[in-house]
Design a protein around this motif. Sequence first.
Motif, short mmCIF file in Angstrom:
data_model
loop_
_atom_site.label_atom_id
_atom_site.label_comp_id
_atom_site.label_asym_id
_atom_site.label_seq_id
_atom_site.Cartn_x
_atom_site.Cartn_y
_atom_site.Cartn_z
N ASP A 24 4.20 1.66 -5.88
CA ASP A 24 4.46 1.86 -4.46
C ASP A 24 5.68 2.80 -4.39
O ASP A 24 6.43 2.93 -5.36
CB ASP A 24 4.77 0.51 -3.80
CG ASP A 24 5.32 0.68 -2.40
OD1 ASP A 24 4.62 1.32 -1.59
OD2 ASP A 24 6.44 0.20 -2.12
N VAL A 26 7.89 3.68 -1.05
CA VAL A 26 9.01 3.40 -0.15
C VAL A 26 9.54 1.98 -0.39
O VAL A 26 8.79 1.01 -0.36
CB VAL A 26 8.60 3.59 1.33
CG1 VAL A 26 9.76 3.23 2.26
CG2 VAL A 26 8.16 5.03 1.56
N HIS A 27 10.81 1.88 -0.66
CA HIS A 27 11.53 0.64 -1.00
C HIS A 27 11.18 0.13 -2.40
O HIS A 27 11.58 -0.97 -2.76
CB HIS A 27 11.35 -0.45 0.05
CG HIS A 27 11.89 -0.04 1.40
ND1 HIS A 27 13.20 0.32 1.60
CD2 HIS A 27 11.28 0.12 2.59
CE1 HIS A 27 13.38 0.65 2.86
NE2 HIS A 27 12.23 0.55 3.48
N THR A 28 10.42 0.91 -3.16
CA THR A 28 10.18 0.58 -4.57
C THR A 28 10.86 1.64 -5.45
O THR A 28 11.64 1.31 -6.33
CB THR A 28 8.67 0.52 -4.86
OG1 THR A 28 8.12 -0.58 -4.14
CG2 THR A 28 8.39 0.35 -6.35
N ASP A 201 7.25 -3.50 -3.63
CA ASP A 201 8.25 -4.37 -3.00
C ASP A 201 7.64 -5.29 -1.94
O ASP A 201 8.24 -6.30 -1.60
CB ASP A 201 9.34 -3.53 -2.31
CG ASP A 201 8.80 -2.80 -1.10
OD1 ASP A 201 7.97 -1.88 -1.29
OD2 ASP A 201 9.17 -3.15 0.04
N ASP A 206 1.63 -5.04 -1.24
CA ASP A 206 1.62 -4.71 -2.67
C ASP A 206 1.23 -5.92 -3.52
O ASP A 206 0.18 -5.91 -4.17
CB ASP A 206 3.01 -4.21 -3.13
CG ASP A 206 3.42 -2.93 -2.43
OD1 ASP A 206 2.56 -2.04 -2.29
OD2 ASP A 206 4.59 -2.81 -2.04
MG LIG Z 1 7.12 -0.33 -0.16
#
Ligand SMILES: [Mg+2]
Length: 221
Positions: A24, A26-28, A201, A206
Motif C-alpha cells: 500500500d 499512503v500511510h504505509t 496500514d 489492506d
Molecule cells: Mg494506506
Amino acid sequence: MVRLVEPPQATVFPPPGVRAVVFDVVHTLVEPAPDVAVVYHRTALQHGVNLGPAVIRDRFRAAWKRQEEIDAASRPAHATSRSRETERWRRIVADVFPGTTAAEAIFTDLWSHFGRPDAWRTLSAGRDLLLAARAAGLPVALASNFDERLLGLAGQLEPLTLADHVFASSEIGWRKPAPQFFRIVEERLGLSPDRLLLVGDDPLLDVSAARRAGWHVRAVG
Ligand SMILES: [Mg+2]
C-alpha cells in the motif's frame, strides 16, 4: 527452577514462500507533509476562504467516509474508474468547504498539489520493509487506492521509485477492499495468492481484505 521468558519471535520478512511483496502507498510508504488539513487550510486561504485546520480535519474525515460508503453501496461494490476517482476528490473538497464558490478552484489546486513529490514524505518503517524485500531478491509492487497521480509520483518519489510494478485503483477498475482488486494484481504478477504478501496500514482496506483474498499480510503503522 528459573523459567526464562522467551523473547517474542522475530517475524521473518519476507516470509518463506512469498514470491512478490505488494505495498500500500499512503500511510504505509509515504504520508502527506504537511498534513492534509494544513494543506487544505493554506490552499483555501489563497482563495479567500479561512477555515481552521481542526474544522477541516473533522470535515475531511466525514467526507472521506461518505465517499467510502458510496463506493461500498454501489453495485458492483468498490468498482471505480479515473472519472470516479477525480469525482471522489471533487466531492470531498466540496464537503469540506460547503457553499463556497471557490470550492472548484481549491479542488484544482489540491489535486495538483498532491500529485507533486514534494507534498509527501517517506515513512521509514515501510521503506525498510521495501528495501528488505528487494534485498531478498523479490519483485516489489505498489497497490493503492490513490488514483492515476500515483503513476507520476512513483517515478519521482523515494521509495516508490524502487517498485517494479504500480497498480492504482483507478487504472485497475476496483478499489481495495474489493476481492477483484487482489485477483487482478495476482493475474498481472502471474502469482497465486499464497505467493503474495501485502504490506499496509489500513485494518480493513489492506489487512483484512488481503487476508480474505488468501494473501500473506504485514500490518504497519
Ligand atoms: Mg494506506
